[in-house]
Design a protein around this motif. Sequence first.
Motif, PDB file in Angstrom:
ATOM      1  N   SER A   1       0.906  -1.156   0.078  1.00 39.92           N
ATOM      2  CA  SER A   1       0.084  -0.035   0.042  1.00 39.92           C
ATOM      3  C   SER A   1       0.752   1.271   0.080  1.00 39.92           C
ATOM      4  CB  SER A   1      -0.740   0.158   1.315  1.00 39.92           C
ATOM      5  OG  SER A   1      -1.751  -1.197   1.387  1.00 39.92           O
ATOM      6  N   THR A   2       2.065   1.139   0.910  1.00 37.57           N
ATOM      7  CA  THR A   2       2.634   2.400   0.901  1.00 37.57           C
ATOM      8  C   THR A   2       3.614   2.546  -0.299  1.00 37.57           C
ATOM      9  OG1 THR A   2       3.315   2.213   3.361  1.00 37.57           O
ATOM     10  CG2 THR A   2       4.666   3.540   1.956  1.00 37.57           C
ATOM     11  N   SER A   3       3.976   1.557  -1.039  1.00 32.11           N
ATOM     12  CA  SER A   3       4.664   1.501  -2.320  1.00 32.11           C
ATOM     13  C   SER A   3       3.787   2.123  -3.393  1.00 32.11           C
ATOM     14  CB  SER A   3       5.329   0.219  -2.678  1.00 32.11           C
ATOM     15  OG  SER A   3       6.112  -0.251  -1.754  1.00 32.11           O
ATOM     16  N   ARG A   4       2.635   1.676  -3.654  1.00 31.69           N
ATOM     17  CA  ARG A   4       1.804   2.206  -4.582  1.00 31.69           C
ATOM     18  C   ARG A   4       1.368   3.425  -4.445  1.00 31.69           C
ATOM     19  NH1 ARG A   4      -0.883  -2.931  -3.486  1.00 31.69           N
ATOM     20  NH2 ARG A   4      -2.552  -1.837  -2.714  1.00 31.69           N
ATOM     21  N   GLY A   5       1.169   3.844  -3.102  1.00 31.26           N
ATOM     22  CA  GLY A   5       0.833   5.286  -2.833  1.00 31.26           C
ATOM     23  C   GLY A   5       1.947   6.396  -3.126  1.00 31.26           C
ATOM     24  N   VAL A   6       3.156   5.906  -2.883  1.00 31.51           N
ATOM     25  CA  VAL A   6       4.332   6.662  -3.137  1.00 31.51           C
ATOM     26  C   VAL A   6       4.513   6.870  -4.778  1.00 31.51           C
ATOM     27  CG1 VAL A   6       6.780   6.862  -2.965  1.00 31.51           C
ATOM     28  CG2 VAL A   6       5.425   6.238  -1.041  1.00 31.51           C
ATOM     29  N   ALA A   7       4.364   5.865  -5.209  1.00 27.67           N
ATOM     30  CA  ALA A   7       4.614   5.993  -6.783  1.00 27.67           C
ATOM     31  C   ALA A   7       3.481   6.680  -7.402  1.00 27.67           C
ATOM     32  CB  ALA A   7       4.797   4.556  -7.213  1.00 27.67           C
ATOM     33  N   ALA A   8       2.249   6.437  -7.006  1.00 22.26           N
ATOM     34  CA  ALA A   8       1.352   7.451  -7.585  1.00 22.26           C
ATOM     35  C   ALA A   8       1.546   8.721  -7.329  1.00 22.26           C
ATOM     36  CB  ALA A   8      -0.206   6.815  -7.005  1.00 22.26           C
ATOM     37  N   ARG A   9       1.817   9.170  -5.930  1.00 19.11           N
ATOM     38  CA  ARG A   9       1.743  10.531  -5.515  1.00 19.11           C
ATOM     39  C   ARG A   9       3.058  11.259  -6.164  1.00 19.11           C
ATOM     40  NH1 ARG A   9       1.481  12.176   0.771  1.00 19.11           N
ATOM     41  NH2 ARG A   9      -0.068  10.913   0.472  1.00 19.11           N
ATOM     42  N   LEU A  10       4.068  10.525  -6.797  1.00 17.90           N
ATOM     43  CA  LEU A  10       5.471  11.021  -7.173  1.00 17.90           C
ATOM     44  C   LEU A  10       5.422  10.944  -8.905  1.00 17.90           C
ATOM     45  CD1 LEU A  10       8.150  10.150  -4.769  1.00 17.90           C
ATOM     46  CD2 LEU A  10       7.070  12.290  -5.073  1.00 17.90           C
ATOM     47  N   GLY A  11       4.287  10.069  -9.299  1.00 20.11           N
ATOM     48  CA  GLY A  11       4.182   9.859 -10.802  1.00 20.11           C
ATOM     49  C   GLY A  11       5.298   8.815 -11.152  1.00 20.11           C
ATOM     50  N   LEU A  12       5.487   7.764 -10.475  1.00 19.87           N
ATOM     51  CA  LEU A  12       6.649   6.794 -10.664  1.00 19.87           C
ATOM     52  C   LEU A  12       6.025   5.470 -11.115  1.00 19.87           C
ATOM     53  CD1 LEU A  12       9.282   7.532  -7.758  1.00 19.87           C
ATOM     54  CD2 LEU A  12       9.294   8.383 -10.300  1.00 19.87           C
ATOM     55  N   ARG A  13       6.775   4.671 -11.593  1.00 21.20           N
ATOM     56  CA  ARG A  13       6.244   3.239 -11.814  1.00 21.20           C
ATOM     57  C   ARG A  13       6.499   2.544 -10.547  1.00 21.20           C
ATOM     58  NH1 ARG A  13       9.762   0.307 -15.409  1.00 21.20           N
ATOM     59  NH2 ARG A  13      11.639   1.748 -14.704  1.00 21.20           N
ATOM     60  N   TYR A  14       5.797   1.248 -10.493  1.00 26.82           N
ATOM     61  CA  TYR A  14       5.809   0.377  -9.298  1.00 26.82           C
ATOM     62  C   TYR A  14       5.831  -0.916  -9.616  1.00 26.82           C
ATOM     63  CZ  TYR A  14       3.271  -2.450  -5.869  1.00 26.82           C
ATOM     64  OH  TYR A  14       2.893  -3.369  -5.273  1.00 26.82           O
ATOM     65  N   LEU A  15       6.835  -1.748  -9.060  1.00 30.92           N
ATOM     66  CA  LEU A  15       7.030  -3.179  -9.114  1.00 30.92           C
ATOM     67  C   LEU A  15       6.894  -3.987  -7.709  1.00 30.92           C
ATOM     68  CD1 LEU A  15       7.733  -5.522 -10.779  1.00 30.92           C
ATOM     69  CD2 LEU A  15      10.031  -4.900 -10.269  1.00 30.92           C
ATOM     70  N   ASP A  16       5.979  -4.847  -7.649  1.00 36.27           N
ATOM     71  CA  ASP A  16       5.986  -5.529  -6.632  1.00 36.27           C
ATOM     72  C   ASP A  16       6.561  -7.150  -6.739  1.00 36.27           C
ATOM     73  OD1 ASP A  16       4.824  -7.437  -4.581  1.00 36.27           O
ATOM     74  OD2 ASP A  16       2.677  -7.471  -5.265  1.00 36.27           O
ATOM     75  N   THR A  17       7.759  -7.189  -6.366  1.00 38.71           N
ATOM     76  CA  THR A  17       8.559  -8.377  -6.906  1.00 38.71           C
ATOM     77  C   THR A  17       8.046  -9.617  -5.973  1.00 38.71           C
ATOM     78  OG1 THR A  17      10.223  -7.936  -4.611  1.00 38.71           O
ATOM     79  CG2 THR A  17      10.758  -6.907  -6.730  1.00 38.71           C
ATOM     80  N   GLY A  18       7.184  -9.311  -4.853  1.00 40.90           N
ATOM     81  CA  GLY A  18       6.700 -10.392  -4.052  1.00 40.90           C
ATOM     82  C   GLY A  18       5.665 -11.400  -4.983  1.00 40.90           C
TER      83      GLY A  18
ATOM     84  N   ASP B   1       2.003  -0.007 -13.621  1.00 36.18           N
ATOM     85  CA  ASP B   1       0.946   1.117 -13.015  1.00 36.18           C
ATOM     86  C   ASP B   1       0.570   1.026 -11.582  1.00 36.18           C
ATOM     87  OD1 ASP B   1      -0.831   2.952 -12.708  1.00 36.18           O
ATOM     88  OD2 ASP B   1      -2.203   2.402 -14.563  1.00 36.18           O
ATOM     89  N   PRO B   2       1.192   2.008 -10.706  1.00 31.80           N
ATOM     90  CA  PRO B   2       0.727   1.713  -9.245  1.00 31.80           C
ATOM     91  C   PRO B   2      -0.629   1.742  -9.068  1.00 31.80           C
ATOM     92  CG  PRO B   2       1.415   3.961  -9.783  1.00 31.80           C
ATOM     93  CD  PRO B   2       1.850   3.173 -10.910  1.00 31.80           C
ATOM     94  N   LEU B   3      -1.738   2.275 -10.073  1.00 37.02           N
ATOM     95  CA  LEU B   3      -2.965   2.506  -9.898  1.00 37.02           C
ATOM     96  C   LEU B   3      -3.753   1.337 -10.382  1.00 37.02           C
ATOM     97  CD1 LEU B   3      -3.742   6.247 -11.035  1.00 37.02           C
ATOM     98  CD2 LEU B   3      -3.213   5.165  -8.619  1.00 37.02           C
ATOM     99  N   GLY B   4      -2.933   0.329 -11.055  1.00 33.24           N
ATOM    100  CA  GLY B   4      -3.479  -0.890 -11.484  1.00 33.24           C
ATOM    101  C   GLY B   4      -2.443  -1.866 -11.762  1.00 33.24           C
ATOM    102  N   PRO B   5      -1.691  -2.358 -10.945  1.00 32.77           N
ATOM    103  CA  PRO B   5      -0.377  -3.523 -11.247  1.00 32.77           C
ATOM    104  C   PRO B   5      -1.122  -4.846 -11.599  1.00 32.77           C
ATOM    105  CG  PRO B   5      -0.677  -3.058  -8.800  1.00 32.77           C
ATOM    106  CD  PRO B   5      -1.698  -2.183  -9.388  1.00 32.77           C
TER     107      PRO B   5
ATOM    108  N   GLU C   1       9.147  -2.835  -4.229  1.00 36.43           N
ATOM    109  CA  GLU C   1       9.060  -3.481  -3.017  1.00 36.43           C
ATOM    110  C   GLU C   1       9.307  -4.868  -2.806  1.00 36.43           C
ATOM    111  OE1 GLU C   1       5.437  -5.044  -1.581  1.00 36.43           O
ATOM    112  OE2 GLU C   1       4.192  -3.976  -2.792  1.00 36.43           O
ATOM    113  N   GLY C   2       9.844  -5.324  -1.792  1.00 37.83           N
ATOM    114  CA  GLY C   2      10.001  -6.658  -1.592  1.00 37.83           C
ATOM    115  C   GLY C   2      10.843  -6.876  -0.313  1.00 37.83           C
ATOM    116  N   ARG C   3      11.491  -7.980  -0.269  1.00 36.48           N
ATOM    117  CA  ARG C   3      12.316  -8.488   0.856  1.00 36.48           C
ATOM    118  C   ARG C   3      13.781  -8.330   0.822  1.00 36.48           C
ATOM    119  NH1 ARG C   3       7.723 -10.718   1.093  1.00 36.48           N
ATOM    120  NH2 ARG C   3       6.697 -11.266   3.124  1.00 36.48           N
TER     121      ARG C   3
END
Length: 220
Positions: free
Chosen positions: A18-35, A72-76, A127-129
């Motif tokens: 949730s944090t990663s998607r929110g940050v990416a959306a707010r800053l206009g960045l891409r988002y990757l969920d490695t998990g 897309d952080p709004l629809g990964p 985001e990941g581990r």
Amino acid sequence: MSSLVVAIDGPSGSGKSSTSRGVAARLGLRYLDTGAMFRAMTWWMLRHDVDVHDPAAVAARVAEPLVESGTDPLGPTIHVDGLDASVAIRSDEVNAGVSPVSAVPEVRARLLELQRAIIGDGGIVVEGRDIGSVVAPDAPVKIYLSADPQARAVRRAAEAGGDVATTQESLLARDRIDSGRTTAPLVMADGAVHIDTTPYTLDQVISRVVALVEGAEARA
């Protein structure tokens, strides 16, 4: 921020996604969920009757699945061999199998290659581990999120349903596996900023991370 890489690590239920998607959306960045990529690999193994508790069996098939992650952080999105796996990778069966699959070195090597290809020239929150420690150790912004186990269990149970006590036991078991594995264990990377999300709302955590990113950009 077109070349920026923000690495966000932490255990399950700490608020990474949730944090990663929110940050990416707010800053206009891409988002990757490695998990999700590890879950996708696990789902493929289960669909092809591979024993996910047999590292050699998993390693033998690791090159076969085609895993594609939308950024897309709004629809990964996450596709496996062209199939939308976004719901299937959250099943109880995948939940039970993802830790042993993630511990297989060949799996981590295959997905590391894919992750770095997606990161490319930057402009992304990942985001990941093991993002700050292995995947993107040169990321200018590294965040490690944590939370009290009870808070993590409440959050995860609210998302997925189920009993809080059972969820907490499952999360702690996952922590032990992730932190104890030989290859790319869950650790706080050198230079990472630690944020305990327990007392904060999601918006507050997002704002704290955004401030850290903007501060790093200002100093660059």
